[in-house]
Design a protein around this motif. Structure first.
Motif, short mmCIF file in Angstrom:
data_model
loop_
_atom_site.label_atom_id
_atom_site.label_comp_id
_atom_site.label_asym_id
_atom_site.label_seq_id
_atom_site.Cartn_x
_atom_site.Cartn_y
_atom_site.Cartn_z
N GLY A 19 0.80 -1.21 0.00
CA GLY A 19 0.00 0.00 0.00
C GLY A 19 0.84 1.26 0.00
O GLY A 19 2.06 1.24 0.13
N ASN A 20 0.16 2.38 -0.16
CA ASN A 20 0.81 3.69 -0.16
C ASN A 20 0.33 4.50 1.04
O ASN A 20 -0.87 4.56 1.31
CB ASN A 20 0.50 4.44 -1.46
N TYR A 21 1.27 5.12 1.73
CA TYR A 21 0.95 5.88 2.93
C TYR A 21 1.49 7.29 2.81
O TYR A 21 2.55 7.53 2.23
CB TYR A 21 1.54 5.20 4.17
N THR A 22 0.76 8.24 3.39
CA THR A 22 1.21 9.62 3.49
C THR A 22 1.55 9.91 4.94
O THR A 22 0.73 9.68 5.83
CB THR A 22 0.14 10.60 2.99
N LEU A 23 2.74 10.44 5.17
CA LEU A 23 3.19 10.76 6.52
C LEU A 23 2.92 12.23 6.80
O LEU A 23 3.36 13.11 6.05
CB LEU A 23 4.67 10.44 6.66
N THR A 42 4.93 8.70 1.42
CA THR A 42 5.08 10.07 0.96
C THR A 42 5.17 11.00 2.16
O THR A 42 4.27 10.99 3.02
CB THR A 42 3.90 10.49 0.07
N VAL A 43 6.22 11.79 2.23
CA VAL A 43 6.36 12.79 3.28
C VAL A 43 5.72 14.06 2.77
O VAL A 43 6.19 14.67 1.81
CB VAL A 43 7.85 13.03 3.63
N ASP A 44 4.63 14.48 3.40
CA ASP A 44 3.83 15.59 2.91
C ASP A 44 4.45 16.91 3.37
O ASP A 44 4.33 17.30 4.52
CB ASP A 44 2.39 15.47 3.40
N LYS A 45 5.11 17.61 2.45
CA LYS A 45 5.74 18.87 2.80
C LYS A 45 4.72 19.98 3.04
O LYS A 45 5.03 21.00 3.66
CB LYS A 45 6.70 19.30 1.69
N SER A 66 1.90 21.28 8.17
CA SER A 66 2.57 22.26 9.02
C SER A 66 3.82 21.67 9.65
O SER A 66 4.78 22.37 9.92
CB SER A 66 1.61 22.75 10.10
N ALA A 67 3.79 20.37 9.92
CA ALA A 67 4.98 19.66 10.39
C ALA A 67 5.02 18.33 9.67
O ALA A 67 4.04 17.61 9.65
CB ALA A 67 4.92 19.44 11.90
N GLY A 68 6.12 18.01 9.08
CA GLY A 68 6.20 16.76 8.34
C GLY A 68 7.63 16.40 8.02
O GLY A 68 8.14 16.80 6.98
#
Length: 366
Positions: free
Chosen positions: A85-89, A107-110, A113-115
């Motif tokens: 699966g695909n996950y967004t952090l 995926t690290v979501d830039k 506000s914090a990621g």
């Protein structure tokens, strides 16, 4: 489904088939044998959560992207496994022990506000075309380090010869117009690979990094580096202009192209490029009569390949002269050569392991 745990997780193996939420104010602590497997999203809303020994397995088989989120303090996890699966952090996470990329993407979501995703474990990381971090990942620790990063175009990892034991170093694959980033052809650069670039950053405030030898992925770009130009790594400390562009050199080291010069601590963007063609041509005539014309053996382009060897064989195959690290100069006494034809054999090193051999018949006249 909401899981509110007010007691410690002791030696448990948990499977969360629904949404896993640690509610605000909930006290939760994991021991070394705790494993949590989830095939949907996981959310931490508590500043009292201690998952520093948790083995978290993200194993969604769904096509949609699930969310891996913390809204409390920055969270430390023992081991993180992406197993489908695909996950967004969203939020700040540190993986203290090990990261395993089996399948799926994180995926690290830039835009959050914090990621940030930071890895501090001792084991080097690896990914694949099926599993990598899409976004920036920071890695802290010495020794060789591989950043398992990519984007929508594929898996394009970065490798550093030496990390930093005290400073988290970050890399991300970014898509941008070469003109926007500022890479451009020059007298020494024939062409810049256009599809992706790498962005470097140093974590923390006021930190610096002393530099390291850098390798960039040549994944799916082997046809780009053909005989008409050697591969090189470009470094750019800013955007929008070309005056800070510099070459780190390079040599093919599958699946990476490795720079021959250290990256700088302030370098921000990196790119793969091909060097302008350097043609090696052996002049066919030597007339050592001191008239400043053909007085010595002259090899065009040899300055680009200082690791070389030149051998002259006479008509019977006997070595008449031999020079290592040959340069075009007048210090060699070609007047001692007898009149006649010779075979000039040039061997020169192009890459880390590539040796080219170029034979040419030459004539000595007096």
């Amino acid at each position: 489904m909401k899981w509110l745990l007010s007691t410690y997780l002791l030696g448990l193996s948990l499977l969360a088939k629904g949404q896993f939420i640690v509610g605000a104010g909930t006290a939760i602590k994991s021991e070394a044998t705790t494993t949590l497997v989830t095939n949907l999203s996981i959310t931490n809303q508590s500043a009292r959560t201690d998952l520093s020994k948790l083995n978290l397995v993200l194993a969604s088989a769904s096509a949609r992207t699930e969310t891996f989120r913390t809204t409390g303090n920055p969270l430390s996890i023992g081991k993180l496994t992406i197993n489908g699966g695909n996950y967004t952090l969203l939020g700040d996470f540190t993986v203290a022990d090990e990261m395993v990329f089996a399948a799926g993407r994180l995926t690290v979501d830039k835009a959050a506000s914090a990621g940030t995703l930071t890895y501090t474990g001792a084991k080097d990381l690896d990914g694949s075309d099926k599993s990598f971090v899409n976004g920036r990942i920071f890695i802290k620790g010495g020794g060789p380090r591989t950043f398992p990063i990519g984007n929508a175009k594929g898996y394009f990892p970065v490798a550093l010869e030496n990390g930093d034991a005290n400073v988290p170093l970050g890399f991300e694959v970014v898509s941008a117009n070469p003109n926007t980033v500022g890479f451009a052809p020059s007298q020494t650069v024939k062409e810049v690979f256009p599809d992706h670039f790498w962005e470097f950053s140093v974590g923390g405030t006021g930190n610096s990094f002393g530099g390291s030898l850098l390798s960039l992925s040549s994944n799916l770009t082997s046809d780009f580096f053909v005989a008409d130009g050697d591969p090189i790594i470009l470094e750019k400390e800013g955007v929008g202009t070309t005056n800070s562009q510099k070459s780190l050199g390079g040599s093919v080291n599958s699946p990476f192209i490795s720079g021959s010069n250290p990256m700088s601590g302030s370098g921000k963007y990196y790119a793969l490029a091909k060097a302008e063609v350097v043609t090696v041509f052996i002049h066919k005539l030597i007339t050592p009569d001191k008239d400043d014309k053909n007085d010595a053996l002259f090899i065009e382009g040899i300055d680009a390949y200082p690791e070389n060897e030149v051998t002259l064989l006479d008509r019977w195959g006997v070595v008449a002269a031999n020079w290592k690290n040959f340069k075009n100069d007048e210090s060699k006494n070609f007047r001692e050569l007898a009149i006649g034809n010779y075979i000039c054999i040039l061997k020169y090193k192009k890459g880390a392991d590539e040796i080219n051999v170029k034979p040419q018949m030459i004539t000595v006249l007096k």
